[in-house]
Design a protein around this motif. Structure first.
Motif, PDB file in Angstrom:
ATOM      1  N   ALA A 141      53.293 -15.449  59.544  1.00  0.00           N
ATOM      2  CA  ALA A 141      54.130 -14.302  59.184  1.00  0.00           C
ATOM      3  C   ALA A 141      55.167 -14.659  58.126  1.00  0.00           C
ATOM      4  O   ALA A 141      55.625 -13.778  57.383  1.00  0.00           O
ATOM      5  CB  ALA A 141      54.830 -13.754  60.425  1.00  0.00           C
ATOM      6  N   GLY A 142      55.543 -15.936  58.027  1.00  0.00           N
ATOM      7  CA  GLY A 142      56.616 -16.347  57.135  1.00  0.00           C
ATOM      8  C   GLY A 142      56.448 -15.957  55.683  1.00  0.00           C
ATOM      9  O   GLY A 142      57.327 -15.301  55.103  1.00  0.00           O
ATOM     10  N   PRO A 143      55.319 -16.325  55.041  1.00  0.00           N
ATOM     11  CA  PRO A 143      55.176 -15.982  53.616  1.00  0.00           C
ATOM     12  C   PRO A 143      55.237 -14.485  53.343  1.00  0.00           C
ATOM     13  O   PRO A 143      55.863 -14.050  52.368  1.00  0.00           O
ATOM     14  CB  PRO A 143      53.798 -16.566  53.275  1.00  0.00           C
ATOM     15  CG  PRO A 143      53.573 -17.651  54.261  1.00  0.00           C
ATOM     16  CD  PRO A 143      54.219 -17.162  55.525  1.00  0.00           C
ATOM     17  N   VAL A 144      54.576 -13.697  54.198  1.00  0.00           N
ATOM     18  CA  VAL A 144      54.571 -12.246  53.982  1.00  0.00           C
ATOM     19  C   VAL A 144      55.956 -11.664  54.231  1.00  0.00           C
ATOM     20  O   VAL A 144      56.483 -10.881  53.423  1.00  0.00           O
ATOM     21  CB  VAL A 144      53.530 -11.570  54.893  1.00  0.00           C
ATOM     22  CG1 VAL A 144      53.567 -10.060  54.699  1.00  0.00           C
ATOM     23  CG2 VAL A 144      52.135 -12.104  54.601  1.00  0.00           C
ATOM     24  N   ALA A 145      56.565 -12.043  55.366  1.00  0.00           N
ATOM     25  CA  ALA A 145      57.898 -11.532  55.684  1.00  0.00           C
ATOM     26  C   ALA A 145      58.903 -11.954  54.618  1.00  0.00           C
ATOM     27  O   ALA A 145      59.766 -11.159  54.202  1.00  0.00           O
ATOM     28  CB  ALA A 145      58.344 -12.036  57.060  1.00  0.00           C
ATOM     29  N   GLY A 146      58.791 -13.191  54.158  1.00  0.00           N
ATOM     30  CA  GLY A 146      59.701 -13.661  53.122  1.00  0.00           C
ATOM     31  C   GLY A 146      59.543 -12.888  51.828  1.00  0.00           C
ATOM     32  O   GLY A 146      60.530 -12.538  51.170  1.00  0.00           O
ATOM     33  N   GLY A 147      58.296 -12.622  51.453  1.00  0.00           N
ATOM     34  CA  GLY A 147      58.069 -11.855  50.239  1.00  0.00           C
ATOM     35  C   GLY A 147      58.579 -10.430  50.332  1.00  0.00           C
ATOM     36  O   GLY A 147      59.229  -9.929  49.403  1.00  0.00           O
ATOM     37  N   VAL A 148      58.324  -9.771  51.470  1.00  0.00           N
ATOM     38  CA  VAL A 148      58.772  -8.392  51.653  1.00  0.00           C
ATOM     39  C   VAL A 148      60.294  -8.304  51.649  1.00  0.00           C
ATOM     40  O   VAL A 148      60.898  -7.463  50.945  1.00  0.00           O
ATOM     41  CB  VAL A 148      58.210  -7.814  52.972  1.00  0.00           C
ATOM     42  CG1 VAL A 148      58.858  -6.470  53.289  1.00  0.00           C
ATOM     43  CG2 VAL A 148      56.702  -7.671  52.888  1.00  0.00           C
ATOM     44  N   LEU A 149      60.951  -9.149  52.433  1.00  0.00           N
ATOM     45  CA  LEU A 149      62.408  -9.099  52.544  1.00  0.00           C
ATOM     46  C   LEU A 149      63.089  -9.466  51.229  1.00  0.00           C
ATOM     47  O   LEU A 149      64.073  -8.841  50.820  1.00  0.00           O
ATOM     48  CB  LEU A 149      62.884 -10.036  53.662  1.00  0.00           C
ATOM     49  CG  LEU A 149      62.524  -9.605  55.085  1.00  0.00           C
ATOM     50  CD1 LEU A 149      62.847 -10.726  56.079  1.00  0.00           C
ATOM     51  CD2 LEU A 149      63.267  -8.339  55.467  1.00  0.00           C
ATOM     52  N   THR A 150      62.577 -10.496  50.559  1.00  0.00           N
ATOM     53  CA  THR A 150      63.187 -10.923  49.295  1.00  0.00           C
ATOM     54  C   THR A 150      63.009  -9.875  48.212  1.00  0.00           C
ATOM     55  O   THR A 150      63.932  -9.594  47.430  1.00  0.00           O
ATOM     56  CB  THR A 150      62.577 -12.260  48.842  1.00  0.00           C
ATOM     57  OG1 THR A 150      62.751 -13.234  49.880  1.00  0.00           O
ATOM     58  CG2 THR A 150      63.247 -12.760  47.573  1.00  0.00           C
ATOM     59  N   GLU A 151      61.814  -9.282  48.175  1.00  0.00           N
ATOM     60  CA  GLU A 151      61.544  -8.260  47.167  1.00  0.00           C
ATOM     61  C   GLU A 151      62.444  -7.042  47.371  1.00  0.00           C
ATOM     62  O   GLU A 151      62.926  -6.435  46.407  1.00  0.00           O
ATOM     63  CB  GLU A 151      60.076  -7.844  47.252  1.00  0.00           C
ATOM     64  CG  GLU A 151      59.615  -6.954  46.118  1.00  0.00           C
ATOM     65  CD  GLU A 151      59.296  -7.722  44.847  1.00  0.00           C
ATOM     66  OE1 GLU A 151      59.215  -7.083  43.788  1.00  0.00           O
ATOM     67  OE2 GLU A 151      59.140  -8.970  44.907  1.00  0.00           O
ATOM     68  N   ALA A 152      62.685  -6.683  48.627  1.00  0.00           N
ATOM     69  CA  ALA A 152      63.446  -5.470  48.926  1.00  0.00           C
ATOM     70  C   ALA A 152      64.955  -5.687  48.907  1.00  0.00           C
ATOM     71  O   ALA A 152      65.711  -4.840  48.412  1.00  0.00           O
ATOM     72  CB  ALA A 152      63.020  -4.907  50.278  1.00  0.00           C
TER      73      ALA A 152
END
Length: 479
Positions: A141-152
């Protein structure tokens, strides 16, 4: 409820291992830092986890597993908030140090609570298997969650996500957990712990800062010299203490020494290479932060899927075959990544990432199983903890050394892309050398029936995990 609380705590720790990597490009831009700063953001956390992991398990046994677990959760949560508020790289690094201290207490204490609640071996194996499998979802979950949160919301959001989890754990833990301890637990090796942190920290400082300050700088040479002297002092202290954190006599067993040496390489190559994955996709191929998070997913997914089968394969074919094949596979995958360029399509990249994940997933559980088999049953927990610690030490050195490779190439006039190519190639070469080493020296023995449990209950480390804390620490609190 016990399983929920312990799994969620370990999930938070493992999530933090991979979620940070996705946010590194955004950190570099917003904090106006260079590669050196990014290395410290990662290594400050991994260094403290590596050096305090063994002591954390003993601390939980002596002073109460519930108390140490909840203290670790509180420290980790507060540190996460401090990281999210960091106005500078220095502030963020300090928060990461505090996070590492919390994780080193939280992770072994969560397993100790679970083990104490399941005294029957079969029940314990099932509980720890669920603990490893459910908490290991954090890696994927880390890479996806990190990408979503950082992008937003930007990189601070990846740390703030720990706040609601931490508060929930504290509320549930205070209400539902029972206190357990082991009055006969050995004394904490304070001198050994302090010397180990200082020794590895000094060596890491020299490796990370050498590219920026110059390898012949008096400060860098002094750092290396201090690291060597402190390491010698650590070995001298451990040889004389009645209950050392690292019993040197264990390394007289070839199987134990070879397995831990290979585990250092696993941490080195895995953490060192994954440190650059998101940076490659963002800085070289021009992906968005969210896109990079999704693109790095094949490695962690492959590890989550393959890792549960590694112990079974080792039981059937032996440690040497599985570990050597895994290291060779990972090494070839890293060399293949070294041939990737800015114009390489993702269809020709994802399988290379997956091969790396599969290879390392095949090595970690069997290497821990080999280390456990090399010692007496009473020392199985200690052997498991040392195996996890050596992997984390390798992770610290991997980020430092491969970062130094990139900086050295850039200082010579090469591009960042060329530096990454050299880093991946170096990691691949070291991993293939380790495959040759294990093929020659690792014993042909297969794990006994009782030693397959730790292998099957290991959640993959990442970036270590490091990667990293995994179920390899399962027996640390049960020494």
């Amino acid at each position: 409820m016990l399983l929920t609380v312990t799994c969620l705590g370990q999930f938070m720790v493992l999530l933090d291992n991979t979620i940070v990597g996705a946010a590194l490009p955004d950190m570099q831009n917003r904090l106006h830092t260079q590669l050196t700063g990014l290395q410290w953001i990662v290594d400050a956390y991994v260094l403290l986890v590596a050096m305090l992991l063994l002591s954390g398990g003993i601390f939980a046994d002596r002073f109460g597993r519930k108390r140490v677990y909840l203290t670790g959760v509180a420290v980790f949560t507060v540190a996460s908030v401090l990281c999210s508020l960091a106005p500078s790289v220095g502030w963020l690094i300090a928060g990461r140090v505090l996070q590492g201290i919390g994780a080193a207490a939280l992770s072994p204490a969560s397993l100790a609570l679970l083990a104490a609640a399941h005294p029957l071996p079969q029940e314990r194996v099932k509980a720890i298997g669920l603990w490893a499998g459910l908490s290991g979802i954090g890696l994927a979950a880390g890479p996806v969650a990190g990408g979503v949160l950082t992008e937003a919301f930007g990189w601070p959001a990846i740390f703030l996500v720990n706040l609601p989890i931490g508060v929930l754990l504290l509320v549930l833990g205070l209400r539902t957990l029972d206190e357990t301890r082991n009055p006969g637990a050995p004394a904490i090796d304070v001198p050994g712990t302090v010397l180990s942190v200082l020794a590895v920290g000094a060596l890491t400082y020299g490796l990370i800062e050498g590219g920026a300050r110059g390898w012949t700088s008096p400060v860098i040479l002094g750092g290396f010299a201090a690291g060597v002297v402190l390491l010698g002092a650590f070995l001298a202290v451990e040889a004389r203490r009645p209950a050392p954190m690292l019993p040197l006599r264990l390394f007289r067993q070839r199987l134990f020494t070879v397995s831990n040496t290979a585990m250092v390489v696993v941490g080195f190559a895995l953490m060192g290479s994954t440190f650059f994955f998101s940076q490659y996709f963002v800085s070289v191929q021009g992906s968005s932060v969210l896109g990079a998070g999704l693109q790095t997913l094949p490695t962690s997914l492959a590890m989550v899927v393959v890792s549960p089968y590694a112990g079974r394969l080792a039981a059937r074919y032996g440690y040497r075959v599985v570990v050597t094949a895994g290291l060779a596979l990972a090494g070839l995958g890293l060399l293949a990544l070294g041939a990737v360029h800015a114009d390489t399509g993702y269809g020709n990249v994802w399988w290379r990432l997956a091969v790396v994940g599969i290879g390392f997933a095949l090595t970690m559980s069997p290497l821990t199983g080999a280390a456990i088999q090399a010692v007496s049953p009473q020392e199985g927990g200690l052997a498991s903890g040392i195996s996890s610690t050596t992997r984390q030490i390798g992770a610290v050195l991997g980020v430092a050394v491969l970062g130094a490779v990139v900086r050295t190439r850039q200082s010579g006039g090469a591009s960042f892309e060329t530096g990454l190519t050299s880093a991946f190639t170096t990691a691949g070469a070291v991993t293939l050398a380790a495959a040759l080493f294990t093929g020659v020296w690792l014993a042909r023995s297969r794990p006994a029936d009782t030693s397959t449990a730790p292998a099957r209950t290991t959640a993959p480390g990442t970036t270590a995990e490091t990667t990293d804390s995994t179920a390899n620490e399962a027996a640390v609190p049960r020494r």
